[in-house]
Design a protein around this motif. Sequence first.
Motif, PDB file in Angstrom:
ATOM      1  N   PHE A  64      25.868  27.865  50.213  1.00  0.00           N
ATOM      2  CA  PHE A  64      26.552  26.511  50.180  1.00  0.00           C
ATOM      3  C   PHE A  64      27.092  26.129  51.634  1.00  0.00           C
ATOM      4  O   PHE A  64      27.039  24.928  51.756  1.00  0.00           O
ATOM      5  N   ARG A  65      27.608  26.860  52.051  1.00  0.00           N
ATOM      6  CA  ARG A  65      28.702  26.669  53.268  1.00  0.00           C
ATOM      7  C   ARG A  65      27.536  26.466  54.541  1.00  0.00           C
ATOM      8  O   ARG A  65      27.950  25.982  55.761  1.00  0.00           O
ATOM      9  N   ARG A  66      26.321  26.670  54.408  1.00  0.00           N
ATOM     10  CA  ARG A  66      25.277  26.407  55.558  1.00  0.00           C
ATOM     11  C   ARG A  66      24.708  25.083  55.330  1.00  0.00           C
ATOM     12  O   ARG A  66      23.966  24.617  56.263  1.00  0.00           O
ATOM     13  N   LEU A 113      31.148  18.659  55.716  1.00  0.00           N
ATOM     14  CA  LEU A 113      31.856  17.914  56.609  1.00  0.00           C
ATOM     15  C   LEU A 113      32.907  18.823  57.262  1.00  0.00           C
ATOM     16  O   LEU A 113      33.378  18.359  58.393  1.00  0.00           O
ATOM     17  N   ASP A 114      33.427  19.845  56.885  1.00  0.00           N
ATOM     18  CA  ASP A 114      34.366  20.802  57.555  1.00  0.00           C
ATOM     19  C   ASP A 114      33.738  21.822  58.477  1.00  0.00           C
ATOM     20  O   ASP A 114      33.204  22.710  57.798  1.00  0.00           O
ATOM     21  N   GLU A 115      33.476  21.567  59.562  1.00  0.00           N
ATOM     22  CA  GLU A 115      32.977  22.487  60.698  1.00  0.00           C
ATOM     23  C   GLU A 115      33.511  23.735  60.455  1.00  0.00           C
ATOM     24  O   GLU A 115      32.884  24.741  60.744  1.00  0.00           O
ATOM     25  N   ASN A 116      34.647  23.956  60.298  1.00  0.00           N
ATOM     26  CA  ASN A 116      35.356  25.104  60.326  1.00  0.00           C
ATOM     27  C   ASN A 116      34.888  26.070  59.127  1.00  0.00           C
ATOM     28  O   ASN A 116      35.304  27.308  59.062  1.00  0.00           O
ATOM     29  N   ALA A 117      34.634  25.451  58.076  1.00  0.00           N
ATOM     30  CA  ALA A 117      34.091  26.186  56.798  1.00  0.00           C
ATOM     31  C   ALA A 117      32.620  26.513  57.101  1.00  0.00           C
ATOM     32  O   ALA A 117      32.089  27.185  55.949  1.00  0.00           O
ATOM     33  N   ARG A 162      26.760  28.107  59.170  1.00  0.00           N
ATOM     34  CA  ARG A 162      25.424  27.741  59.815  1.00  0.00           C
ATOM     35  C   ARG A 162      24.895  28.692  61.051  1.00  0.00           C
ATOM     36  O   ARG A 162      23.759  28.944  61.069  1.00  0.00           O
ATOM     37  N   ASN A 163      25.983  29.117  61.532  1.00  0.00           N
ATOM     38  CA  ASN A 163      25.743  29.802  63.139  1.00  0.00           C
ATOM     39  C   ASN A 163      25.899  31.339  62.773  1.00  0.00           C
ATOM     40  O   ASN A 163      26.094  31.940  63.897  1.00  0.00           O
ATOM     41  N   MET A 164      25.974  31.919  61.512  1.00  0.00           N
ATOM     42  CA  MET A 164      26.195  33.271  61.113  1.00  0.00           C
ATOM     43  C   MET A 164      25.218  33.722  60.219  1.00  0.00           C
ATOM     44  O   MET A 164      24.851  33.172  59.547  1.00  0.00           O
ATOM     45  N   SER A 165      24.982  35.113  60.342  1.00  0.00           N
ATOM     46  CA  SER A 165      24.358  35.584  59.380  1.00  0.00           C
ATOM     47  C   SER A 165      25.116  35.960  57.976  1.00  0.00           C
ATOM     48  O   SER A 165      26.356  35.956  58.086  1.00  0.00           O
ATOM     49  N   PHE A 166      24.406  36.327  56.916  1.00  0.00           N
ATOM     50  CA  PHE A 166      25.352  36.886  55.584  1.00  0.00           C
ATOM     51  C   PHE A 166      26.148  37.820  56.102  1.00  0.00           C
ATOM     52  O   PHE A 166      27.149  38.086  55.507  1.00  0.00           O
ATOM     53  N   ASN A 216      31.390  40.381  56.404  1.00  0.00           N
ATOM     54  CA  ASN A 216      32.249  41.408  56.967  1.00  0.00           C
ATOM     55  C   ASN A 216      33.491  40.549  57.188  1.00  0.00           C
ATOM     56  O   ASN A 216      34.823  40.934  57.119  1.00  0.00           O
ATOM     57  N   ALA A 217      33.343  39.105  57.617  1.00  0.00           N
ATOM     58  CA  ALA A 217      34.459  38.369  57.562  1.00  0.00           C
ATOM     59  C   ALA A 217      35.468  38.273  56.362  1.00  0.00           C
ATOM     60  O   ALA A 217      36.539  38.269  56.198  1.00  0.00           O
ATOM     61  N   TYR A 218      34.594  38.248  55.374  1.00  0.00           N
ATOM     62  CA  TYR A 218      35.526  38.322  53.843  1.00  0.00           C
ATOM     63  C   TYR A 218      36.077  39.444  53.825  1.00  0.00           C
ATOM     64  O   TYR A 218      37.068  39.246  52.974  1.00  0.00           O
ATOM     65  N   CYS A 219      35.668  40.576  54.363  1.00  0.00           N
ATOM     66  CA  CYS A 219      36.549  41.949  54.348  1.00  0.00           C
ATOM     67  C   CYS A 219      37.629  42.129  55.091  1.00  0.00           C
ATOM     68  O   CYS A 219      38.632  42.751  54.809  1.00  0.00           O
ATOM     69  N   GLU A 220      37.821  40.850  55.703  1.00  0.00           N
ATOM     70  CA  GLU A 220      38.888  41.240  56.857  1.00  0.00           C
ATOM     71  C   GLU A 220      40.031  40.859  56.147  1.00  0.00           C
ATOM     72  O   GLU A 220      40.272  39.910  55.321  1.00  0.00           O
ATOM     73  N   THR A 221      41.420  41.140  56.834  1.00  0.00           N
ATOM     74  CA  THR A 221      42.751  40.907  56.252  1.00  0.00           C
ATOM     75  C   THR A 221      43.687  40.228  57.547  1.00  0.00           C
ATOM     76  O   THR A 221      43.693  41.277  58.358  1.00  0.00           O
ATOM     77  N   PRO A 222      43.713  39.104  57.544  1.00  0.00           N
ATOM     78  CA  PRO A 222      43.571  38.103  56.805  1.00  0.00           C
ATOM     79  C   PRO A 222      42.135  37.615  56.993  1.00  0.00           C
ATOM     80  O   PRO A 222      41.436  37.826  58.073  1.00  0.00           O
ATOM     81  N   GLN A 223      41.695  36.917  55.986  1.00  0.00           N
ATOM     82  CA  GLN A 223      40.150  36.454  56.000  1.00  0.00           C
ATOM     83  C   GLN A 223      40.067  35.140  56.997  1.00  0.00           C
ATOM     84  O   GLN A 223      41.109  34.240  56.866  1.00  0.00           O
ATOM     85  N   PRO A 224      39.212  34.688  57.772  1.00  0.00           N
ATOM     86  CA  PRO A 224      38.986  33.654  58.620  1.00  0.00           C
ATOM     87  C   PRO A 224      38.927  32.489  57.510  1.00  0.00           C
ATOM     88  O   PRO A 224      38.253  32.687  56.318  1.00  0.00           O
ATOM     89  N   GLY A 225      39.309  31.324  57.891  1.00  0.00           N
ATOM     90  CA  GLY A 225      39.135  30.154  56.908  1.00  0.00           C
ATOM     91  C   GLY A 225      37.508  29.979  56.201  1.00  0.00           C
ATOM     92  O   GLY A 225      37.557  29.533  55.001  1.00  0.00           O
ATOM     93  N   PHE A 226      36.634  30.304  56.997  1.00  0.00           N
ATOM     94  CA  PHE A 226      35.342  29.953  56.396  1.00  0.00           C
ATOM     95  C   PHE A 226      34.757  31.082  55.395  1.00  0.00           C
ATOM     96  O   PHE A 226      34.031  30.934  54.642  1.00  0.00           O
ATOM     97  N   ALA A 227      35.578  32.229  55.274  1.00  0.00           N
ATOM     98  CA  ALA A 227      35.317  33.361  54.473  1.00  0.00           C
ATOM     99  C   ALA A 227      36.191  33.338  53.280  1.00  0.00           C
ATOM    100  O   ALA A 227      36.471  34.323  52.626  1.00  0.00           O
ATOM    101  N   ASN A 228      37.279  32.503  53.470  1.00  0.00           N
ATOM    102  CA  ASN A 228      38.488  32.523  52.529  1.00  0.00           C
ATOM    103  C   ASN A 228      38.015  31.683  51.058  1.00  0.00           C
ATOM    104  O   ASN A 228      38.359  30.721  51.067  1.00  0.00           O
TER     105      ASN A 228
END
Length: 201
Positions: free
Chosen positions: A83-85, A90-94, A97-101, A106-118
């Motif tokens: 969905f975010r690809r 409109l929100d480039e920070n979310a 497109r420029n990353m693999s699944f 891995n970003a989703y597993c981080e604490t805290p999560q970056p905005g695009f993976a939250n």
Amino acid sequence: MLVFWEQRLVFLATPKTGSTALAVALESLASVSIQRPPVLKHTTVQRYHRFIGPYLKVASGHDFTTVALMREPVDWLGSWYRFRRREDLLDENASTRNMSFDDFANAYCETPQPGFANVGAQSRFLTPPGRQPVDRIFRYEDIGTFVDFLEDRLNCEIILPRLNVSPEADLALRPETLVRLQHKMAEDLALYSEIGGGTAR
């Protein structure tokens, strides 16, 4: 979110579980339909029981049954990634497109999560700790069982359109990423397992 007054039924729209198609198919039958903004469309069960459920009970004199869908957790995360690809996001920070699944997982597993993976967690949406959960949860992957349930409760035939489909993408994960993701999504995986075989929880 859809409220069916006569049937004392509320459909809570878990994100990334086909809620747009369900709304199109069922909106004309609902007494109340909230489709925007997203924070209201995707009202969690906790907010429902705090704000909306009490009002419905006072107004009707009855409790309402809450129902919702849950998607296999890793596939659900893949849906967020796809969905975010989208080019029209409109929100480039979310954007993803420029990353693999694998990067996204891995970003989703981080604490805290970056905005695009939250993107939250289905278990928190459906069964918040110490709070009243959704009454009946159905598997998205066996949506036919949910449609059968709705047809019985609403006494009508339901045909779901195919809408809001995200672009295709490679959802491959390295073994070590999958292990990490399964640990992060342990509560979601346990809840999904409890639902079992497309039957209601």
